[in-house]
Write a protein that holds these residues in place. Structure first.
Motif, PDB file in Angstrom:
ATOM      1  N   TYR A 191       0.953  -1.104  -0.127  1.00 47.76           N
ATOM      2  CA  TYR A 191      -0.002  -0.081  -0.078  1.00 47.76           C
ATOM      3  C   TYR A 191       0.826   1.362  -0.167  1.00 47.76           C
ATOM      4  O   TYR A 191       0.677   2.188  -0.836  1.00 47.76           O
ATOM      5  CB  TYR A 191      -0.897   0.112   1.340  1.00 47.76           C
ATOM      6  N   HIS A 192       1.806   1.184   0.729  1.00 46.43           N
ATOM      7  CA  HIS A 192       2.825   2.378   0.956  1.00 46.43           C
ATOM      8  C   HIS A 192       3.623   2.488  -0.460  1.00 46.43           C
ATOM      9  O   HIS A 192       3.922   3.809  -0.927  1.00 46.43           O
ATOM     10  CB  HIS A 192       3.562   2.322   2.100  1.00 46.43           C
ATOM     11  N   VAL A 193       4.068   1.695  -0.878  1.00 45.84           N
ATOM     12  CA  VAL A 193       4.842   1.870  -2.326  1.00 45.84           C
ATOM     13  C   VAL A 193       3.766   2.234  -3.081  1.00 45.84           C
ATOM     14  O   VAL A 193       4.292   3.207  -4.098  1.00 45.84           O
ATOM     15  CB  VAL A 193       5.385   0.279  -2.571  1.00 45.84           C
ATOM     16  N   LEU A 194       2.610   1.685  -3.439  1.00 42.18           N
ATOM     17  CA  LEU A 194       1.654   2.015  -4.451  1.00 42.18           C
ATOM     18  C   LEU A 194       1.505   3.734  -4.345  1.00 42.18           C
ATOM     19  O   LEU A 194       1.816   4.476  -5.105  1.00 42.18           O
ATOM     20  CB  LEU A 194       0.394   1.416  -4.377  1.00 42.18           C
ATOM     21  N   VAL A 195       1.052   4.126  -2.957  1.00 48.67           N
ATOM     22  CA  VAL A 195       0.609   5.429  -2.678  1.00 48.67           C
ATOM     23  C   VAL A 195       2.257   6.393  -2.977  1.00 48.67           C
ATOM     24  O   VAL A 195       1.899   7.507  -3.598  1.00 48.67           O
ATOM     25  CB  VAL A 195       0.294   5.853  -1.203  1.00 48.67           C
ATOM     26  N   TYR A 196       3.202   5.955  -2.675  1.00 50.49           N
ATOM     27  CA  TYR A 196       4.408   6.689  -2.971  1.00 50.49           C
ATOM     28  C   TYR A 196       4.822   6.676  -4.487  1.00 50.49           C
ATOM     29  O   TYR A 196       5.001   7.937  -4.904  1.00 50.49           O
ATOM     30  CB  TYR A 196       5.788   5.726  -2.319  1.00 50.49           C
ATOM     31  N   ILE A 197       4.658   5.743  -5.333  1.00 53.33           N
ATOM     32  CA  ILE A 197       4.776   5.807  -6.790  1.00 53.33           C
ATOM     33  C   ILE A 197       3.817   6.868  -7.391  1.00 53.33           C
ATOM     34  O   ILE A 197       4.142   7.826  -7.989  1.00 53.33           O
ATOM     35  CB  ILE A 197       4.770   4.748  -7.486  1.00 53.33           C
ATOM     36  N   LEU A 198       2.523   6.861  -6.971  1.00 50.61           N
ATOM     37  CA  LEU A 198       1.383   7.749  -7.467  1.00 50.61           C
ATOM     38  C   LEU A 198       1.778   9.346  -7.078  1.00 50.61           C
ATOM     39  O   LEU A 198       1.631  10.250  -7.716  1.00 50.61           O
ATOM     40  CB  LEU A 198       0.279   7.516  -6.518  1.00 50.61           C
ATOM     41  N   GLN A 199       2.401   9.246  -5.886  1.00 50.43           N
ATOM     42  CA  GLN A 199       2.900  10.613  -5.351  1.00 50.43           C
ATOM     43  C   GLN A 199       4.199  11.173  -6.033  1.00 50.43           C
ATOM     44  O   GLN A 199       4.178  12.391  -6.363  1.00 50.43           O
ATOM     45  CB  GLN A 199       2.978  10.994  -3.738  1.00 50.43           C
ATOM     46  N   CYS A 200       5.008  10.338  -6.247  1.00 53.28           N
ATOM     47  CA  CYS A 200       5.971  10.618  -7.008  1.00 53.28           C
ATOM     48  C   CYS A 200       5.785  11.244  -8.507  1.00 53.28           C
ATOM     49  O   CYS A 200       6.547  12.131  -9.050  1.00 53.28           O
ATOM     50  CB  CYS A 200       7.102   9.525  -7.033  1.00 53.28           C
ATOM     51  N   LEU A 201       4.609  10.730  -8.862  1.00 58.66           N
ATOM     52  CA  LEU A 201       4.280  11.106 -10.290  1.00 58.66           C
ATOM     53  C   LEU A 201       3.895  12.644 -10.301  1.00 58.66           C
ATOM     54  O   LEU A 201       4.121  13.314 -11.395  1.00 58.66           O
ATOM     55  CB  LEU A 201       3.324  10.169 -10.931  1.00 58.66           C
ATOM     56  N   THR A 202       3.428  13.113  -9.106  1.00 53.13           N
ATOM     57  CA  THR A 202       2.952  14.534  -8.952  1.00 53.13           C
ATOM     58  C   THR A 202       4.291  15.402  -9.222  1.00 53.13           C
ATOM     59  O   THR A 202       4.232  16.565  -9.362  1.00 53.13           O
ATOM     60  CB  THR A 202       2.236  14.778  -7.760  1.00 53.13           C
ATOM     61  N   TYR A 203       5.565  14.681  -9.222  1.00 46.86           N
ATOM     62  CA  TYR A 203       6.730  15.570  -9.292  1.00 46.86           C
ATOM     63  C   TYR A 203       6.771  16.223 -10.800  1.00 46.86           C
ATOM     64  O   TYR A 203       7.241  17.346 -10.993  1.00 46.86           O
ATOM     65  CB  TYR A 203       7.764  14.741  -8.932  1.00 46.86           C
TER      66      TYR A 203
END
Length: 537
Positions: free
Chosen positions: A16-28
């Motif tokens: 779950y944390h990895v998925l959320v992290y990747i999604l948030q990284c995309l907002t970079y």
């Protein structure tokens, strides 16, 4: 049990944390492309005064000596377009640009050359003024009202602003909207980074904070590709503004920070977060009962109960802290000026501007990956000093290398290569600074210290366009030499700072003066809950 133990039950880290992290990284991506797009929009192409049909260029435009080479005057023509006249006049018919359609930017559209050449740099300065304001405002708002609401607000509002920018018809409206866009972009970067840090256990935060920089470098490369394929600035603006619409699902997927919810005593929402994450990770929710969450929350509350409130004044309370604070202020400023200055000037070096921009992003990726691997092997101080010194030397060399050899051979490519190496090292500094700074300051003023230092990064973002402008009024290589001198001075000043790797991180002001005994800093991160902030602020 505390919240980090509950996080550990979800995985190390969990899916779950990895998925959320990747999604948030995309907002970079929207952040980086909007931060650096003026390096594409504001590049002045070769140009000269427009002349009437049938008039020869060589007979109507005077030659001027620029760095030992005779070139056409960019801003004046002979009176009556004839060499027999001894006087010149300022381009009466406007300018003609040496570009191949559909290549078009704001310089060619609004004639930001000659007497108006400072306006392109001014637009960048105004944008970073918005960035500076956004960093101050949204950090406070997210502390008061939550990370997620302002993360979503700053993710989606810029879509409308960006689309509006693609249709503006004058410079004034353009810079006003860019200021507002910078305000929201920094809000997105600030709230996103804090949310990411608070979703992970301290043992993972250093790696998470460094890996997210890879998305910054890849964003630069992506912009180069988009700009090369489209070339018209209005369509480029649309291409970088619309993609966040695809992130509409973030409204339901991205969680509020459990740490912020805990601080607000919203216990039921904390429990809901852990149960949702547990189900996604195939962990039995029975292991995360409400009583466990309440115990964790109470202990977190007890842990964060302090008897004294610290302020920015405490950064200057003692002689050593005061000295280190001033040095860190300078380092953060020098990093921002050098990094953005090289990024924005790289399109003016010899070679294809789009290819140079792409390669610049690629060398950043090298720096970020290298930093991830060496930061826990060679230490903080040595690596940062090496980045500064090598980056400074490369920039100075890039500025003093002549355009041609004595035999007339064009060697401008050497300056381009040296500048690329300099930029790689400045990117490494950007990756290192938040970690090193957070370890220097004691726990009681750590967030205050890193936040105050980040302000100097934003100030560097405001001032670097004006340093670039000096090259147009003096000689072309002056700005890159200035960047090199600033970086070289930063490397020397770094030697004054203490090494923090494998040392007990300071907790109190007194600890910061003595700097404790040797321990593993990773273990100390776990115990103290160390966080870092993003440097590209």
């Amino acid at each position: 049990m505390d919240l980090d133990v509950l996080y550990e039950k979800l995985g190390n880290p969990g899916r779950y944390h990895v998925l959320v992290y990747i999604l948030q990284c995309l907002t970079y991506f929207p952040v980086v492309v909007n931060h650096v797009v003026m390096a594409i929009f504001g590049v002045p192409p070769p140009h000269h005064c427009k002349i009437p049909n049938g008039v020869l260029v060589n007979e109507s435009i005077p030659l001027v000596d620029i760095s030992g080479e005779l070139t056409l005057d960019k801003c004046n023509v002979y009176d009556n377009y004839t060499m027999s006249s001894n006087s010149t006049v300022y381009c009466p018919m406007g300018w003609e640009y040496d570009v191949t359609p559909p290549d078009k930017n704001i310089v060619t559209e609004w004639d930001l050359v000659c007497d108006n050449k400072s306006l392109s740099g001014l637009a960048t300065t105004i944008y970073f003024c918005g960035v500076m304001l956004g960093g101050l405002i949204f950090g406070t708002l997210s502390d008061l009202f939550g990370r997620k609401p302002f993360f979503l607000l700053t993710l989606f509002v810029p879509v409308g602003i960006g689309v509006g920018l693609a249709f503006v018809q004058n410079y004034i409206t353009f810079v006003v909207l860019r200021f507002v866009l910078g305000f929201f972009m920094q809000g997105l970067q600030t709230t996103n980074f804090v949310l990411v840090m608070e979703l992970f256990r301290p043992v993972h935060r250093t790696t998470v904070g460094l890996v997210i920089e890879l998305f910054w470098g890849s964003g630069v490369m992506l912009l180069a590709l988009i700009a090369y394929l489209i070339q018209d600035w209005r369509y480029i603006q649309l291409a970088i503004s619309l993609p966040p619409v695809l992130a509409i699902g973030y409204i339901w997927i991205i969680p509020e920070s459990p740490r912020w919810l805990q601080a607000q005593q919203k216990y039921k929402q904390v429990q809901d977060f852990f149960i949702k994450a547990a189900k996604f990770n195939n962990v039995s929710p029975d292991q995360l009962v409400l009583e466990d969450v309440h115990v964790a929350i109470k202990r977190e509350d007890d842990k964060h109960t302090v008897t004294k409130k610290y302020t920015i004044i405490d950064m200057f309370r003692t002689a050593k802290l005061r000295k280190r604070t001033f040095i860190l202020f300078y380092l953060w400023f020098a990093v921002a000026v050098g990094y953005y200055g090289l990024l924005y000037s790289i399109t003016n070096f010899a070679g294809n501007k789009y290819l140079n921009f792409f390669i610049g992003g690629a060398v950043e990726m090298v720096a970020y990956i290298l930093t991830v691997f060496i930061v826990n092997r060679l230490g903080r101080k040595k690596v940062l000093c090496a980045y500064f010194v090598l980056g400074g030397v490369m920039c100075i060399c890039a500025g003093v290398v002549p355009a041609k050899t004595g035999d007339g051979v064009d060697i401008r490519w050497i300056s381009t290569v040296l500048a690329m190496i300099g930029r790689m090292n400045m990117a490494g500094c950007f990756a290192m600074m938040p970690l090193y700074t957070s370890e220097i300051y004691p726990t009681v003023i750590r967030n205050i210290g890193v936040g105050a230092c980040a302000f100097w990064t934003r100030l560097g973002g405001v001032l670097f366009p004006q340093i670039l402008l000096l090259g147009q009024y003096t000689f072309k290589s002056l700005p890159v030499i200035i960047f090199g001198v600033l970086a070289l001075a930063g490397g020397i000043l770094t030697l004054i700072l203490p090494e923090t790797f494998n040392k007990k991180l300071p907790e109190t002001i007194q600890d910061a003066e003595s700097f404790g005994h040797l321990v593993n800093t990773t273990e100390e991160h776990i115990r103290q809950g160390l966080t870092t902030q993003d440097t590209h602020l």
